[in-house]
Design a protein around this motif. Structure first.
Motif, mmCIF file in Angstrom:
data_model
loop_
_atom_site.group_PDB
_atom_site.id
_atom_site.type_symbol
_atom_site.label_atom_id
_atom_site.label_comp_id
_atom_site.label_asym_id
_atom_site.label_seq_id
_atom_site.Cartn_x
_atom_site.Cartn_y
_atom_site.Cartn_z
ATOM 1 N N THR A 135 0.832 -1.190 0.000
ATOM 2 C CA THR A 135 0.000 0.000 0.000
ATOM 3 C C THR A 135 0.872 1.248 0.000
ATOM 4 N N LYS A 136 0.504 2.191 -0.841
ATOM 5 C CA LYS A 136 1.247 3.454 -0.900
ATOM 6 C C LYS A 136 0.929 4.294 0.327
ATOM 7 N N LEU A 137 1.939 5.041 0.770
ATOM 8 C CA LEU A 137 1.790 5.898 1.952
ATOM 9 C C LEU A 137 2.063 7.341 1.569
ATOM 10 N N PHE A 138 1.030 8.163 1.630
ATOM 11 C CA PHE A 138 1.153 9.581 1.287
ATOM 12 C C PHE A 138 0.612 10.441 2.424
ATOM 13 N N VAL A 139 1.179 11.629 2.576
ATOM 14 C CA VAL A 139 0.574 12.681 3.379
ATOM 15 C C VAL A 139 -0.322 13.429 2.403
ATOM 16 N N LEU A 173 -5.048 25.169 -1.211
ATOM 17 C CA LEU A 173 -3.730 24.562 -1.352
ATOM 18 C C LEU A 173 -3.828 23.111 -0.915
ATOM 19 N N HIS A 174 -3.503 22.223 -1.834
ATOM 20 C CA HIS A 174 -3.520 20.788 -1.563
ATOM 21 C C HIS A 174 -2.082 20.294 -1.654
ATOM 22 N N ILE A 175 -1.619 19.629 -0.601
ATOM 23 C CA ILE A 175 -0.277 19.054 -0.641
ATOM 24 C C ILE A 175 -0.385 17.536 -0.584
ATOM 25 N N LEU A 176 0.521 16.916 -1.296
ATOM 26 C CA LEU A 176 0.635 15.463 -1.317
ATOM 27 C C LEU A 176 2.122 15.160 -1.200
ATOM 28 N N ILE A 191 4.309 17.517 10.701
ATOM 29 C CA ILE A 191 4.999 18.739 10.285
ATOM 30 C C ILE A 191 4.097 19.583 9.390
ATOM 31 N N TRP A 192 3.421 18.941 8.428
ATOM 32 C CA TRP A 192 2.521 19.690 7.544
ATOM 33 C C TRP A 192 1.388 20.349 8.326
#
Length: 151
Positions: free
Chosen positions: A2-6, A113-116, A136-137
């Motif tokens: 499984t991919k792990l993203f913030v 603002l969308h961060i990935l 942190i984000w």
């Protein structure tokens, strides 16, 4: 695996151009990039932000701490760049989606603002790094919002 993203989004009461400046101008991004130092040396981002250009996270003395390259760039809309800690001996394989992505969208003077950030699954202890980055984000995004709204 499984991919792990913030994956985080914030609404900012400022035009997209101001948000873009806070993200990309070294004198401004040093104010929020400090959150990534985790008590270590403060740093800022330097790049021309053009497709393929290098991105350096530099300490106050100019030492490169993290480096990468811009993999997608559309001014005031999209910015994606890879991130590699220069102290790590091995760089994980990356896909076009990997790194940090900023997506910006303006409607009636307000910017979303969308961060990935990720994919952390390619790293040993990826879940730990993903969770730490998410925390942190959670500190960075309100700073970016405040800076864009005040400037």
């Amino acid at each position: 695996m499984t991919k792990l993203f913030v994956d985080k989004t914030i609404e900012i009461n400022a035009p997209v151009s101001k948000v873009w400046d806070v993200l990309t101008i070294s004198e401004l991004n040093r104010q929020w990039a400090v959150e990534f130092s985790s008590g270590g040396p403060e740093f800022h981002l330097e790049s021309t932000w053009e497709l393929g250009s290098p991105v350096y996270w530099k300490g106050q003395d100019g030492t490169v701490i993290v480096e990468g390259n811009v993999t997608a760039a559309q001014r005031n809309k999209l910015l994606r760049f890879t991130v590699f800690d220069v102290r790590m001996a091995e760089r994980p394989k990356v896909t076009e989606q990997d790194g940090i992505t900023f997506q910006l969208d303006e409607v009636e003077g307000k910017t979303t603002l969308h961060i990935l950030q990720g994919d952390f699954s390619a790293m040993a202890d990826g879940q730990i790094y993903r969770d730490a980055s998410a925390e942190i984000w959670d500190k960075v995004l309100p700073k970016v919002k405040r800076m864009a709204e005040e400037n």
